[in-house]
Design a protein around this motif. Structure first.
Motif, mmCIF file in Angstrom:
data_model
loop_
_atom_site.group_PDB
_atom_site.id
_atom_site.type_symbol
_atom_site.label_atom_id
_atom_site.label_comp_id
_atom_site.label_asym_id
_atom_site.label_seq_id
_atom_site.Cartn_x
_atom_site.Cartn_y
_atom_site.Cartn_z
ATOM 1 N N ARG A 211 15.340 1.340 4.440
ATOM 2 C CA ARG A 211 15.906 0.156 3.783
ATOM 3 C C ARG A 211 14.651 -0.946 3.771
ATOM 4 O O ARG A 211 13.665 -0.606 4.356
ATOM 5 N N ARG A 212 14.694 -1.651 2.738
ATOM 6 C CA ARG A 212 13.512 -2.550 2.687
ATOM 7 C C ARG A 212 12.252 -2.050 2.196
ATOM 8 O O ARG A 212 11.465 -2.781 2.305
ATOM 9 N N PHE A 213 12.175 -0.733 1.912
ATOM 10 C CA PHE A 213 10.647 -0.098 1.453
ATOM 11 C C PHE A 213 10.337 -0.585 -0.113
ATOM 12 O O PHE A 213 9.128 -1.054 0.082
ATOM 13 N N GLY A 214 11.308 -0.939 -0.912
ATOM 14 C CA GLY A 214 10.739 -1.436 -1.997
ATOM 15 C C GLY A 214 11.055 -0.351 -3.051
ATOM 16 O O GLY A 214 10.355 -0.285 -4.230
ATOM 17 N N LYS A 215 12.134 0.607 -3.025
ATOM 18 C CA LYS A 215 12.236 1.654 -3.950
ATOM 19 C C LYS A 215 12.643 0.916 -5.500
ATOM 20 O O LYS A 215 12.112 1.552 -6.544
ATOM 21 N N ASP A 216 13.392 -0.065 -5.252
ATOM 22 C CA ASP A 216 13.756 -0.792 -6.702
ATOM 23 C C ASP A 216 12.445 -1.261 -7.197
ATOM 24 O O ASP A 216 12.286 -1.323 -8.788
ATOM 25 N N PRO B 177 0.928 -1.332 -0.112
ATOM 26 C CA PRO B 177 -0.110 0.033 0.036
ATOM 27 C C PRO B 177 0.718 1.336 0.066
ATOM 28 O O PRO B 177 0.462 2.272 -0.734
ATOM 29 N N ALA B 178 1.798 1.389 0.851
ATOM 30 C CA ALA B 178 2.569 2.503 0.618
ATOM 31 C C ALA B 178 3.278 2.786 -0.665
ATOM 32 O O ALA B 178 3.458 3.961 -0.871
ATOM 33 N N GLN B 179 3.844 1.829 -1.179
ATOM 34 C CA GLN B 179 4.220 1.919 -2.702
ATOM 35 C C GLN B 179 3.329 2.656 -3.584
ATOM 36 O O GLN B 179 3.520 3.254 -4.498
ATOM 37 N N ALA B 180 2.336 1.974 -3.741
ATOM 38 C CA ALA B 180 0.703 2.429 -4.079
ATOM 39 C C ALA B 180 0.676 3.841 -4.073
ATOM 40 O O ALA B 180 0.436 4.576 -5.048
ATOM 41 N N VAL B 181 0.919 4.370 -2.991
ATOM 42 C CA VAL B 181 0.671 5.784 -2.676
ATOM 43 C C VAL B 181 1.810 6.660 -3.208
ATOM 44 O O VAL B 181 1.644 7.736 -3.847
ATOM 45 N N VAL B 182 3.074 6.152 -3.081
ATOM 46 C CA VAL B 182 3.880 6.956 -3.858
ATOM 47 C C VAL B 182 3.822 6.749 -5.302
ATOM 48 O O VAL B 182 3.750 7.872 -6.067
ATOM 49 N N LYS B 183 3.438 5.687 -5.878
ATOM 50 C CA LYS B 183 3.357 5.611 -7.281
ATOM 51 C C LYS B 183 2.270 6.604 -7.927
ATOM 52 O O LYS B 183 2.302 7.531 -8.912
ATOM 53 N N LYS B 184 0.959 6.637 -7.006
ATOM 54 C CA LYS B 184 -0.071 7.447 -7.358
ATOM 55 C C LYS B 184 0.344 9.103 -7.539
ATOM 56 O O LYS B 184 -0.374 9.625 -8.208
ATOM 57 N N GLY B 185 1.066 9.272 -6.606
ATOM 58 C CA GLY B 185 1.577 10.768 -6.350
ATOM 59 C C GLY B 185 2.598 11.262 -7.182
ATOM 60 O O GLY B 185 3.004 12.451 -7.226
ATOM 61 N N MET B 186 3.180 10.458 -8.194
ATOM 62 C CA MET B 186 4.401 10.580 -8.897
ATOM 63 C C MET B 186 4.114 11.523 -10.047
ATOM 64 O O MET B 186 2.809 11.775 -10.549
ATOM 65 N N GLY B 187 4.994 12.555 -10.272
ATOM 66 C CA GLY B 187 4.814 13.724 -11.189
ATOM 67 C C GLY B 187 5.964 13.428 -12.112
ATOM 68 O O GLY B 187 6.611 12.423 -12.255
ATOM 69 N N ARG B 188 6.426 14.602 -12.935
ATOM 70 C CA ARG B 188 7.488 14.591 -13.754
ATOM 71 C C ARG B 188 8.679 14.339 -13.353
ATOM 72 O O ARG B 188 9.512 13.647 -13.664
ATOM 73 N N PHE B 189 8.935 14.844 -12.141
ATOM 74 C CA PHE B 189 10.294 14.668 -11.198
ATOM 75 C C PHE B 189 9.920 14.142 -10.009
ATOM 76 O O PHE B 189 9.012 14.842 -9.372
ATOM 77 N N ASN B 190 10.894 13.163 -9.553
ATOM 78 C CA ASN B 190 10.239 12.564 -8.348
ATOM 79 C C ASN B 190 11.630 12.109 -7.467
ATOM 80 O O ASN B 190 12.437 11.707 -8.159
ATOM 81 N N VAL B 191 11.409 12.253 -6.224
ATOM 82 C CA VAL B 191 12.492 11.659 -5.348
ATOM 83 C C VAL B 191 11.743 10.845 -4.326
ATOM 84 O O VAL B 191 10.891 11.418 -3.534
ATOM 85 N N VAL B 192 12.381 9.557 -4.125
ATOM 86 C CA VAL B 192 11.692 8.761 -3.151
ATOM 87 C C VAL B 192 12.736 8.467 -2.055
ATOM 88 O O VAL B 192 13.756 7.823 -2.412
ATOM 89 N N ASN B 193 12.575 9.128 -1.043
ATOM 90 C CA ASN B 193 13.643 8.929 0.174
ATOM 91 C C ASN B 193 12.900 8.108 1.289
ATOM 92 O O ASN B 193 12.075 8.645 2.046
ATOM 93 N N CYS B 194 13.150 6.886 1.287
ATOM 94 C CA CYS B 194 12.541 5.724 2.282
ATOM 95 C C CYS B 194 13.638 5.124 2.822
ATOM 96 O O CYS B 194 14.654 4.791 2.287
#
Length: 133
Positions: free
Chosen positions: A40-45, A21-38
């Motif tokens: 370890r083991r959040f699943g940024k890859d 669910p947290a990854q889905a929230v990040v994905k939904k809020g993505m724009g043209r430029f994004n920085v994901v600062n989470c």
């Protein structure tokens, strides 16, 4: 997540790792430029793979995947090679995955960042950017 591509008019389904669910929230809020600062083991890859596949396979764009070291890069290359195996038309040793439809993903180590200069990409992913000088 399932993504469908077409090879010789035959649909091919790619199974991407399921997002939590947290990854889905990040994905939904993505724009043209994004920085994901989470942490370890959040699943940024997982998020980065989703974006790379969307742009290269679905939108047929060139994608750059950049990582601080060759070692970190090769792990992502292996993961995407396995995931995208049914739609890869050409694989160049830890450097490029060419996909049906004309999109591709180039993998670059940022140990010598000037090598990427002058390249043209529709999307770029910088993995572990904080580790790059």
């Amino acid at each position: 997540m399932l993504m469908t591509a077409t090879a010789n008019r035959t649909p091919v389904r790619i199974q991407l790792p399921k997002m939590h669910p947290a990854q889905a929230v990040v994905k939904k809020g993505m724009g043209r430029f994004n920085v994901v600062n989470c942490g370890r083991r959040f699943g940024k890859d997982i998020l980065a793979q989703d974006r790379a596949v969307k742009f290269a396979l679905k939108l047929h764009m060139p994608v750059a995947w950049l990582a601080p070291s060759y070692r970190m890069l090769s792990d992502n290359f292996r993961m995407l090679s396995h995931t995208l195996a049914p739609v890869i038309t050409r694989k160049l040793n830890n450097e490029r995955l060419e996909l049906i439809g004309g999109g591709f993903i180039d993998f670059w180590s940022l140990e010598q960042p000037d090598r990427v200069r002058g390249r043209k990409y529709g999307h770029a992913i910088i993995n572990e950017a904080a580790m790059v000088d």
